[in-house]
Design an enzyme around this catalytic site. Structure first.
Site, mmCIF file in Angstrom:
data_model
loop_
_atom_site.group_PDB
_atom_site.id
_atom_site.type_symbol
_atom_site.label_atom_id
_atom_site.label_comp_id
_atom_site.label_asym_id
_atom_site.label_seq_id
_atom_site.Cartn_x
_atom_site.Cartn_y
_atom_site.Cartn_z
ATOM 1 N N LYS A 177 -44.459 4.274 -21.542
ATOM 2 C CA LYS A 177 -45.853 4.045 -21.957
ATOM 3 C C LYS A 177 -46.723 4.016 -20.712
ATOM 4 C CE LYS A 177 -48.696 0.735 -22.561
ATOM 5 N NZ LYS A 177 -49.945 1.387 -22.088
ATOM 6 N N GLY A 235 -46.488 -9.426 -17.395
ATOM 7 C CA GLY A 235 -45.059 -9.553 -17.081
ATOM 8 C C GLY A 235 -44.422 -10.724 -17.821
ATOM 9 N N GLU A 252 -41.943 -5.860 -11.808
ATOM 10 C CA GLU A 252 -42.634 -5.683 -10.517
ATOM 11 C C GLU A 252 -44.055 -6.159 -10.748
ATOM 12 O OE1 GLU A 252 -41.202 -4.780 -7.869
ATOM 13 O OE2 GLU A 252 -39.561 -3.409 -8.345
ATOM 14 N N CYS A 286 -49.990 -3.130 -5.055
ATOM 15 C CA CYS A 286 -49.362 -4.449 -5.233
ATOM 16 C C CYS A 286 -48.854 -4.990 -3.905
ATOM 17 C CB CYS A 286 -48.252 -4.355 -6.262
ATOM 18 S SG CYS A 286 -47.137 -3.015 -5.922
ATOM 19 N N GLU A 386 -54.840 -12.284 -6.024
ATOM 20 C CA GLU A 386 -54.872 -10.854 -5.741
ATOM 21 C C GLU A 386 -56.274 -10.302 -6.017
ATOM 22 O OE1 GLU A 386 -52.161 -8.759 -8.280
ATOM 23 O OE2 GLU A 386 -51.419 -7.600 -6.598
HETATM 24 P P1 NAD Z 1 -51.536 -4.813 -16.758
HETATM 25 O O1 NAD Z 1 -50.441 -5.797 -16.681
HETATM 26 O O2 NAD Z 1 -52.740 -5.182 -17.523
HETATM 27 O O3 NAD Z 1 -51.018 -3.450 -17.382
HETATM 28 C C1 NAD Z 1 -49.837 -2.807 -16.954
HETATM 29 C C2 NAD Z 1 -49.256 -2.052 -18.128
HETATM 30 O O4 NAD Z 1 -48.901 -2.999 -19.134
HETATM 31 C C3 NAD Z 1 -50.232 -1.067 -18.789
HETATM 32 O O5 NAD Z 1 -49.516 0.068 -19.237
HETATM 33 C C4 NAD Z 1 -50.740 -1.863 -19.987
HETATM 34 O O6 NAD Z 1 -51.154 -1.053 -21.055
HETATM 35 C C5 NAD Z 1 -49.495 -2.630 -20.379
HETATM 36 N N1 NAD Z 1 -49.754 -3.843 -21.145
HETATM 37 C C6 NAD Z 1 -50.859 -4.633 -21.130
HETATM 38 N N2 NAD Z 1 -50.710 -5.660 -21.994
HETATM 39 C C7 NAD Z 1 -49.496 -5.519 -22.569
HETATM 40 C C8 NAD Z 1 -48.753 -6.277 -23.526
HETATM 41 N N3 NAD Z 1 -49.255 -7.372 -24.092
HETATM 42 N N4 NAD Z 1 -47.520 -5.857 -23.853
HETATM 43 C C9 NAD Z 1 -46.988 -4.758 -23.283
HETATM 44 N N5 NAD Z 1 -47.634 -3.984 -22.382
HETATM 45 C C10 NAD Z 1 -48.880 -4.365 -22.025
HETATM 46 O O7 NAD Z 1 -51.885 -4.443 -15.296
HETATM 47 P P2 NAD Z 1 -52.938 -3.347 -14.801
HETATM 48 O O8 NAD Z 1 -54.295 -3.667 -15.338
HETATM 49 O O9 NAD Z 1 -52.414 -1.971 -15.021
HETATM 50 O O10 NAD Z 1 -52.889 -3.666 -13.265
HETATM 51 C C11 NAD Z 1 -53.565 -4.808 -12.795
HETATM 52 C C12 NAD Z 1 -52.640 -5.760 -12.126
HETATM 53 O O11 NAD Z 1 -51.266 -5.350 -12.149
HETATM 54 C C13 NAD Z 1 -52.972 -5.882 -10.684
HETATM 55 O O12 NAD Z 1 -53.951 -6.862 -10.498
HETATM 56 C C14 NAD Z 1 -51.647 -6.201 -10.044
HETATM 57 O O13 NAD Z 1 -51.446 -7.579 -10.012
HETATM 58 C C15 NAD Z 1 -50.624 -5.700 -10.947
HETATM 59 N N6 NAD Z 1 -49.908 -4.546 -10.414
HETATM 60 C C16 NAD Z 1 -48.734 -4.732 -9.783
HETATM 61 C C17 NAD Z 1 -48.005 -3.664 -9.319
HETATM 62 C C18 NAD Z 1 -46.661 -3.810 -8.663
HETATM 63 O O14 NAD Z 1 -46.012 -2.815 -8.383
HETATM 64 N N7 NAD Z 1 -46.189 -4.994 -8.378
HETATM 65 C C19 NAD Z 1 -48.499 -2.391 -9.505
HETATM 66 C C20 NAD Z 1 -49.700 -2.235 -10.172
HETATM 67 C C21 NAD Z 1 -50.376 -3.315 -10.656
#
Ligand code: NAD
Length: 483
Positions: A177, A235, A252, A286, A386
């Site tokens: 996804k 997460g 992650e 990240c 962050e």
């Molecule tokens: P997010 O957690 O909102 O989304 C990540 C993914 O999860 C997206 O595909 C989203 O559609 C999905 N998602 C959102 N809610 C969900 C749910 N309830 N159930 C299942 N899937 C769901 O993060 P983002 O907005 O894409 O990125 C923002 C934050 O993510 C950043 O502030 C950073 O902290 C973190 N980030 C970390 C890494 C890493 O490698 N550690 C990489 C990118 C982003």
């Protein structure tokens, strides 16, 4: 110049398909204009994808294949990505914002993951265990089955490539996804899979809203493992869903990573590390170098150097410049940009100052100035949370122990760095830093071959490196009584 198609579909069970939740508008953060529409998956689409992946897994088509052959398919995806690098990078830049030269680098890294993990398919070996006369005992690493992979928007290709490559190389089938912010470039995984002849259902790629399609995928009873990259809050939901289904997950999550700079550091090398550590991808990384903990003797010189560096960067639409290192692009959205600007304003209210930058740029799209915050203390929000933007906080340390205490003083533990010519001191720091990866004298000194993942709230499990492969297999032991 690659033309961007007006409408993009999901890929389920070997077919391109519309979404049950309608269509999503994808914006270009470099211009603020609408770029394309994307089919939006709903829970029914997710179920179709999981069932297709399950059928494919149970058919044995991937698991019966000699791993060398599976690996060759994965390596083929690397070749396909390299052959289409300009086209994919253009789409990535237009939907995500990063400069074209960075996008080309991301496509190349995605290809490297397919190459690296494809090469290792036949090295995922078991062992034989001596039980004395009359017995033969051995272990077999077997794939879990359906690997659910939920991807963020900041490095949509690299992050998905590593989990798809590991998943297929070890004989799992995948349901990916992609983020609703960056769905278009992800469709190239499906095209690459088609081109190399992956079996129907082995790789499904769809986009849907996190709370709907993402939650439906994470909670689906027929998935066997989850790989997630994104925010801590999401997460935690993913981990709860995995716990409910009693399946493993890899998380992650975010980071607030610090570079400790001692008085004997090579400041030219450090400056080069700042360029890539916090201004690549407009700081939406990240493992960004979002904090610098400096010896008082070098603090002011570091501040001066970062101010000059930030002022030397041209900030503008990523598609306009192709030379390596030329520019910094927009942030992913106006919402993320305004959040980062708001955090700078809060830091100023808390007593820090923007030595350079800190504001939104008056351009269409979602641009922010490269920013250095000085006068930051470890307890401030800007030093704890962050920003996920081009903002680095500079602090002073008292002694070596204080530097480690500050670096370790957040809820995160993704990466850390130490800059010194004294390798004994670097080694001491590496032992004490609470982080999954420590860089000495070069930020991002590791690579696709080195295990990557977090301590603390930065998550668990490791991606990259050979260690990653073991997230995708479970051990079966076979104990044989002879005679
Ligand atoms: P997010 O957690 O909102 O989304 C990540 C993914 O999860 C997206 O595909 C989203 O559609 C999905 N998602 C959102 N809610 C969900 C749910 N309830 N159930 C299942 N899937 C769901 O993060 P983002 O907005 O894409 O990125 C923002 C934050 O993510 C950043 O502030 C950073 O902290 C973190 N980030 C970390 C890494 C890493 O490698 N550690 C990489 C990118 C982003």
């Amino acid at each position: 110049m690659t033309e961007i198609a007006p409408y993009w579909q999901n890929y389920i069970d070997g077919s391109w398909t519309d979404g049950g939740a309608g269509r999503l508008t994808v914006d270009d953060p470099g211009s603020g204009e609408v770029l394309a529409e994307q089919a939006l998956a709903d829970a029914t689409d997710v179920d179709r994808a999981v069932q297709a992946a399950k059928r494919c897994h149970e058919s044995g088509v991937l698991t019966d294949m000699r791993p060398l052959e599976r690996g060759r398919l994965v390596q083929g995806m690397a070749v396909w990505f390299r052959d289409h690098a300009d086209e994919i990078a253009t789409v990535l830049t237009r939907e995500q914002g990063k400069p074209f030269w960075e996008a080309k680098g991301e496509v190349e890294n995605a290809a490297k993951y397919f190459e690296y993990f494809g090469n290792q398919a036949s090295t995922v070996e078991g062992k034989s265990i001596p039980l004395g006369a009359g017995y033969i005992d051995y272990t077999v690493p077997e794939p879990y089955g359906v690997s659910a992979q939920i991807i963020p928007w900041n490095f949509p290709l690299e992050i998905a490539a590593r989990s798809i490559a590991c998943g297929i190389a070890t004989g799992n089938t995948c349901v990916v996804k992609s983020s609703e912010m960056t769905p278009l470039s992800s469709s190239y995984f499906a095209r690459a899979g088609e081109a190399v002849g992956l079996p129907k259902g082995a790789l499904n790629v769809l986009t849907g809203l996190g709370g709907e399609a993402g939650a439906a995928l994470a909670g689906h009873p027929d998935i066997d493992q989850i790989v997630f990259t994104g925010s801590v809050a999401t997460g935690q939901r993913i981990a709860a869903a995995a716990a409910n289904s009693v399946i493993p997950c890899v998380l992650e999550l975010g980071g607030k990573s610090a570079a400790i700079v001692h008085e004997d550091a090579d400041l030219d090398a450090f400056e080069a590390s700042v360029r890539k550590g916090i201004f690549i991808n407009a700081g939406q990384v990240c493992s960004a170098m979002s904090r610098i903990v400096a010896h008082p003797k070098v603090h002011d010189e570091i501040a001066d150097r970062i101010v000059s560096l930030a002022k030397s960067l041209s900030v503008g639409p990523g598609i306009e410049r192709t030379e390596f290192g030329a520019n910094m692009g927009p942030m992913i959205s106006v919402k993320q940009r305004d959040r980062a600007v708001g955090m700078v304003a809060q830091a100023e209210a808390d007593g820090a100052s923007a030595a350079t930058g800190g504001r939104a740029l008056n351009l269409p799209g979602s641009f922010m100035e490269p920013t250095l915050m000085t006068g930051v203390t470890p307890d401030m929000q800007i030093a704890q949370e962050e920003v996920f933007g081009p903002v680095v906080s500079l602090m002073r340390y008292g002694d070596e122990a204080d530097a480690i205490r500050i670096a370790n003083g957040t809820q995160y533990g993704l990466v850390a760095g130490v800059f010194t010519r004294d390798l004994d001191r670097a080694g001491r720091a590496a032992g004490k830093l609470r982080a999954g990866q420590v860089f000495v004298n070069e930020w991002f000194a590791g690579g696709i071959e080195t295990p990557f993942g977090g301590y603390g709230k930065s998550g668990y499990g490791r991606e990259k490196g050979r260690e990653a492969l073991w997230n995708y297999v479970q051990t079966k032991n076979v104990a044989i009584r002879l005679g």
